[in-house]
Motif scaffolding. Structure first.
Motif, PDB file in Angstrom:
ATOM      1  N   SER A  57       0.831  -1.193   0.000  1.00  0.00           N
ATOM      2  CA  SER A  57       0.000   0.000   0.000  1.00  0.00           C
ATOM      3  C   SER A  57       0.872   1.252   0.000  1.00  0.00           C
ATOM      4  O   SER A  57       1.777   1.383   0.824  1.00  0.00           O
ATOM      5  N   PRO A  58       0.588   2.182  -0.904  1.00  0.00           N
ATOM      6  CA  PRO A  58       1.367   3.429  -0.945  1.00  0.00           C
ATOM      7  C   PRO A  58       0.802   4.498  -0.004  1.00  0.00           C
ATOM      8  O   PRO A  58       0.694   5.658  -0.363  1.00  0.00           O
ATOM      9  N   THR A  59       0.426   4.097   1.202  1.00  0.00           N
ATOM     10  CA  THR A  59      -0.225   5.005   2.139  1.00  0.00           C
ATOM     11  C   THR A  59       0.576   6.277   2.368  1.00  0.00           C
ATOM     12  O   THR A  59       0.016   7.366   2.397  1.00  0.00           O
ATOM     13  N   PHE A  60       1.876   6.171   2.518  1.00  0.00           N
ATOM     14  CA  PHE A  60       2.686   7.356   2.813  1.00  0.00           C
ATOM     15  C   PHE A  60       3.326   7.966   1.572  1.00  0.00           C
ATOM     16  O   PHE A  60       3.532   9.166   1.502  1.00  0.00           O
ATOM     17  N   ASP A  77      -2.860   5.592  -3.243  1.00  0.00           N
ATOM     18  CA  ASP A  77      -3.644   5.575  -2.012  1.00  0.00           C
ATOM     19  C   ASP A  77      -3.768   7.034  -1.572  1.00  0.00           C
ATOM     20  O   ASP A  77      -2.814   7.632  -1.078  1.00  0.00           O
ATOM     21  N   PHE A  78      -4.959   7.602  -1.775  1.00  0.00           N
ATOM     22  CA  PHE A  78      -5.184   9.014  -1.465  1.00  0.00           C
ATOM     23  C   PHE A  78      -5.777   9.228  -0.072  1.00  0.00           C
ATOM     24  O   PHE A  78      -6.249  10.324   0.236  1.00  0.00           O
ATOM     25  N   TYR A  79      -5.734   8.210   0.772  1.00  0.00           N
ATOM     26  CA  TYR A  79      -6.347   8.296   2.098  1.00  0.00           C
ATOM     27  C   TYR A  79      -5.817   9.482   2.902  1.00  0.00           C
ATOM     28  O   TYR A  79      -6.567  10.162   3.584  1.00  0.00           O
ATOM     29  N   ARG A  80      -4.534   9.729   2.843  1.00  0.00           N
ATOM     30  CA  ARG A  80      -3.912  10.742   3.702  1.00  0.00           C
ATOM     31  C   ARG A  80      -3.849  12.146   3.095  1.00  0.00           C
ATOM     32  O   ARG A  80      -3.391  13.069   3.766  1.00  0.00           O
ATOM     33  N   ILE A  81      -4.275  12.321   1.849  1.00  0.00           N
ATOM     34  CA  ILE A  81      -4.172  13.679   1.299  1.00  0.00           C
ATOM     35  C   ILE A  81      -5.243  14.573   1.921  1.00  0.00           C
ATOM     36  O   ILE A  81      -6.318  14.121   2.295  1.00  0.00           O
ATOM     37  N   LYS A  82      -4.918  15.825   2.013  1.00  0.00           N
ATOM     38  CA  LYS A  82      -5.818  16.793   2.654  1.00  0.00           C
ATOM     39  C   LYS A  82      -6.769  17.458   1.653  1.00  0.00           C
ATOM     40  O   LYS A  82      -7.885  17.807   1.977  1.00  0.00           O
ATOM     41  N   ASP A  83      -6.274  17.666   0.406  1.00  0.00           N
ATOM     42  CA  ASP A  83      -7.106  18.331  -0.595  1.00  0.00           C
ATOM     43  C   ASP A  83      -6.596  17.985  -1.999  1.00  0.00           C
ATOM     44  O   ASP A  83      -5.560  17.346  -2.155  1.00  0.00           O
TER      45      ASP A  83
END
Length: 138
Positions: A57-60, A77-83
């Protein structure tokens, strides 16, 4: 198309059906709760495409690149992006419009940037065992 599976391990069996159903679509959007099996299914799809590298997973990192049999596969993996600006800074267009496979987790975070044509893959978990994978070409 709906595919019912009874364990996370069976996600591997769904990969060839999903790729066949998608036809020429190269953009895949994966929807599902945390732990539903999105990354596991992407691993199976990558294996089906001939990726021999370890798929993680490319989470970071947001995006991982894999080489396949004559193809490149991008896993987002766009889970952590803010906008959306973070996706713009990443240069998402170069990936999405490269005619390579793009497997995108958490696409709802970048909904305004999604191309018009894609294959949507929704994984719904029922009773912690049964999963229903709904695949739709848009």
């Amino acid at each position: 198309m709906d595919i019912q599976i009874h364990s996370v391990e069976e996600l591997t069996n769904a990969a060839p059906q999903i790729l066949e159903y998608a036809g020429t679509n190269r953009i895949f959007l994966f929807y599902g709760d945390m732990g539903a099996g999105k990354t596991t299914l992407i691993k199976a799809l990558c294996a089906q495409l001939g990726v021999i590298d370890e798929v993680t997973s490319p989470t970071f990192s947001i995006v991982n690149e894999y080489k396949a049999d004559g193809n490149t596969v991008y896993h987002f993996d766009f889970y952590r992006i803010k906008d959306h600006d973070e996706a713009l800074d990443l240069g998402y267009e170069e990936y999405f419009f490269s005619d390579n496979y793009c497997f995108i987790e958490w696409p709802e975070k970048i909904s305004a940037l999604i191309p018009d044509q894609y294959t949507g893959v929704r994984i719904a978990v029922h009773d912690n065992a049964l999963r229903v994978i709904t695949v739709e070409n848009i």
